[in-house]
Design an enzyme around this catalytic site. Structure first.
Site, mmCIF file in Angstrom:
data_model
loop_
_atom_site.group_PDB
_atom_site.id
_atom_site.type_symbol
_atom_site.label_atom_id
_atom_site.label_comp_id
_atom_site.label_asym_id
_atom_site.label_seq_id
_atom_site.Cartn_x
_atom_site.Cartn_y
_atom_site.Cartn_z
ATOM 1 C CG ASP A 71 -6.305 3.345 -0.396
ATOM 2 O OD1 ASP A 71 -6.892 2.948 0.619
ATOM 3 O OD2 ASP A 71 -5.395 4.189 -0.371
ATOM 4 C CG ASN A 103 -9.480 8.075 5.011
ATOM 5 O OD1 ASN A 103 -9.847 7.073 5.600
ATOM 6 N ND2 ASN A 103 -10.151 8.558 3.975
ATOM 7 C CG HIS A 127 -6.153 1.887 5.482
ATOM 8 N ND1 HIS A 127 -7.524 1.724 5.475
ATOM 9 C CD2 HIS A 127 -5.870 2.632 4.389
ATOM 10 C CE1 HIS A 127 -8.040 2.324 4.436
ATOM 11 N NE2 HIS A 127 -7.054 2.889 3.747
ATOM 12 C CG ASP A 169 -2.404 4.676 3.603
ATOM 13 O OD1 ASP A 169 -2.306 4.997 2.405
ATOM 14 O OD2 ASP A 169 -3.365 5.017 4.320
ATOM 15 C CG LEU A 199 4.946 4.973 -5.760
ATOM 16 C CD1 LEU A 199 5.545 4.043 -6.816
ATOM 17 C CD2 LEU A 199 5.991 5.357 -4.733
ATOM 18 N NE ARG A 200 0.132 11.350 -2.758
ATOM 19 C CZ ARG A 200 -0.932 10.918 -2.106
ATOM 20 N NH1 ARG A 200 -1.869 10.214 -2.740
ATOM 21 N NH2 ARG A 200 -1.077 11.159 -0.820
ATOM 22 C CG HIS A 255 -2.029 0.930 1.218
ATOM 23 N ND1 HIS A 255 -3.271 0.623 1.728
ATOM 24 C CD2 HIS A 255 -2.136 2.200 0.755
ATOM 25 C CE1 HIS A 255 -4.080 1.659 1.579
ATOM 26 N NE2 HIS A 255 -3.413 2.626 0.994
ATOM 27 C CG HIS A 259 -0.418 15.056 1.352
ATOM 28 N ND1 HIS A 259 -1.269 15.004 0.277
ATOM 29 C CD2 HIS A 259 -0.862 14.130 2.233
ATOM 30 C CE1 HIS A 259 -2.197 14.088 0.505
ATOM 31 N NE2 HIS A 259 -1.977 13.542 1.679
#
Length: 429
Positions: free
Chosen positions: A151, A277, A231, A304, A60-61, A57, A308
């Site tokens: 997700d 989350n 998660h 997870d 990598l954006r 999980h 950001h």
């Protein structure tokens, strides 16, 4: 000629010291008193040698949010944390809901060279929960997708969820569910409980997770398909998964490092770094999650990893993005919460951070034993090390870690991907 590396006096899986000889992409020999005059020697005296970690999980954006992370920076972060393979989640821009996008991510991973990247395909088109994505095409692509997840959003429509479970059963795929009933979490900012009431923040009830977990284990049993719960965060969810497993249903679950350590008391600071989350829960939930990971009810640890940019976290709580970094600190948090508390030994850590996630993701070549003839995917950990977490030294493009300045044990000194060194003396190769 194949390159050779001789790792001397390593505590293999935390046991007695042994030597491990790597030749080319494989482990050539494991024993004591090994000699290889033409090999590079790594003195591992006292350090713990584990199979390369596998994350089910990771965000990598890329494509679309390269200001947060890229496949290159994310895999560099993964290697720094001891990972040799990660599963890249589908909530990119565009969404990884087609063969073209998952192949793009897969190829970027191959080019990075720091760890293998296995794309996770979206369950529904655009993560909108209305229409199944191209599940078969993504599986048949070069990326060979086996794990599917929306997700970041829950597949809340029971009919869509059932159809997804039916579809992936044909090729032994798995649906990884983000368990969050959307109507029960509208306006939610943190765990619903005494702290949320005290702070005046919208509560996120445990039942919002547990109701979806309960529904989905029943659907998976009805279809006879594989379900993976992302998660897991509440004691109630643990009991539902434990019950499902007692029935012999093919249900697996993961827990994040931060849900093994942090509680909703952290939110009293109003520091958005703790906004995540699912939300941080109570001390009782944390203890239940640790016990469930120890007894095998929870199969594995998954980070997870949610990077950001600064501006998405350096703002007021209500406006901040949800998520925190995980790849570079996961092994240290597990050592702190599970090994040093006596709940797991290093062999069991290898099971829950390498063997099981590789098995759930059907990822060949990873999560293998440390034995002659096996792929040389390995991580060497200085378990005696203790130090403060300094995110300024992270390989990730982002810095949103909840562990800044916290003293944690363990430091990855070396990592090998198919015999090639990716981390040397704690630094990226």
């Amino acid at each position: 000629m194949a390159t050779k590396t001789l790792i001397t006096s390593a505590r293999v899986l935390g046991g007695e010291e042994q030597d491990v000889l790597l030749e080319g992409e494989t482990i050539a020999e494991v024993g004591t008193g090994l000699e290889a005059p033409d090999a590079e020697v790594v003195d591992a005296a006292g350090a713990v040698l584990l199979p390369g970690l596998v994350d089910l999980h990771t965000h990598l954006r890329e494509p679309g949010r390269e200001d947060s992370e890229t496949v290159l920076t994310g895999t560099r972060a993964a290697a720094s944390g001891g990972y040799t393979a990660v599963h890249a989640m589908a909530n990119t821009f565009p969404v990884a809901d087609s063969a073209g996008v998952v192949e793009q991510v897969w190829r970027l991973g191959r080019e990075s060279g720091y760890c293998d990247v296995q794309p996770v395909g979206a369950v529904t088109v655009g993560l909108e929960g209305r229409q199944l994505a191209e599940l078969g095409a993504m599986h048949d692509s070069a990326a060979g997708v086996r794990v599917f997840s929306d997700d970041g959003k829950c597949v809340d429509d029971a009919v869509i969820m059932r159809r997804a479970l039916e579809y992936v059963k044909a090729f032994d795929g798995v649906v990884a569910q983000h368990a969050q009933e959307p109507r029960l979490t509208q306006g939610a900012q943190m765990n619903e409980g005494a702290v949320s009431a005290e702070l005046g923040l919208g509560g996120w009830p445990a039942v919002a997770e547990e109701s979806i977990v309960a529904r989905d284990v029943l659907l998976a049993a009805h279809v006879g398909s594989r379900l993976h719960v992302c998660h897991l965060s509440t004691a109630g969810s643990v009991e539902i998964v434990r019950w499902a497993k007692s029935k012999g249903w093919d249900v697996t679950a993961e827990v994040t490092p931060h849900h093994l350590l942090l509680t909703d008391d952290s939110v009293r600071s109003f520091d958005p770094v703790y906004k995540v989350n699912p939300p941080l829960r109570t001390e009782a939930d944390v203890m239940a999650l640790r016990e469930a990971l120890a007894d095998g009810t929870i199969d594995c640890v998954a980070t997870d990893h949610a990077p950001h940019p600064h501006e998405d976290k350096d703002c007021e709580w209500g406006a901040a993005a949800m998520g925190m970094l995980g790849l570079e600190t996961a092994l240290s948090v597990v050592q702190h919460t599970m090994v040093e508390t006596g709940l797991l030994d290093w062999r069991q850590v290898a099971e829950r951070m390498s063997h099981r996630p590789a098995e759930i993701g059907r990822l060949d070549g990873h999560g293998r034993p440390i034995a002659a003839g096996e792929p040389a995917n390995l991580v060497l950990l200085d378990a005696a090390y203790r130090g403060e977490v300094d995110p300024e030294g992270f390989a990730s493009r982002s810095r949103n870690t909840p562990y800044r300045s916290l003293e944690l044990p363990g430091r990855v000194t070396h990592c090998w991907l198919r015999g090639r060194t990716t981390v040397v003396d704690g630094k990226l190769a």
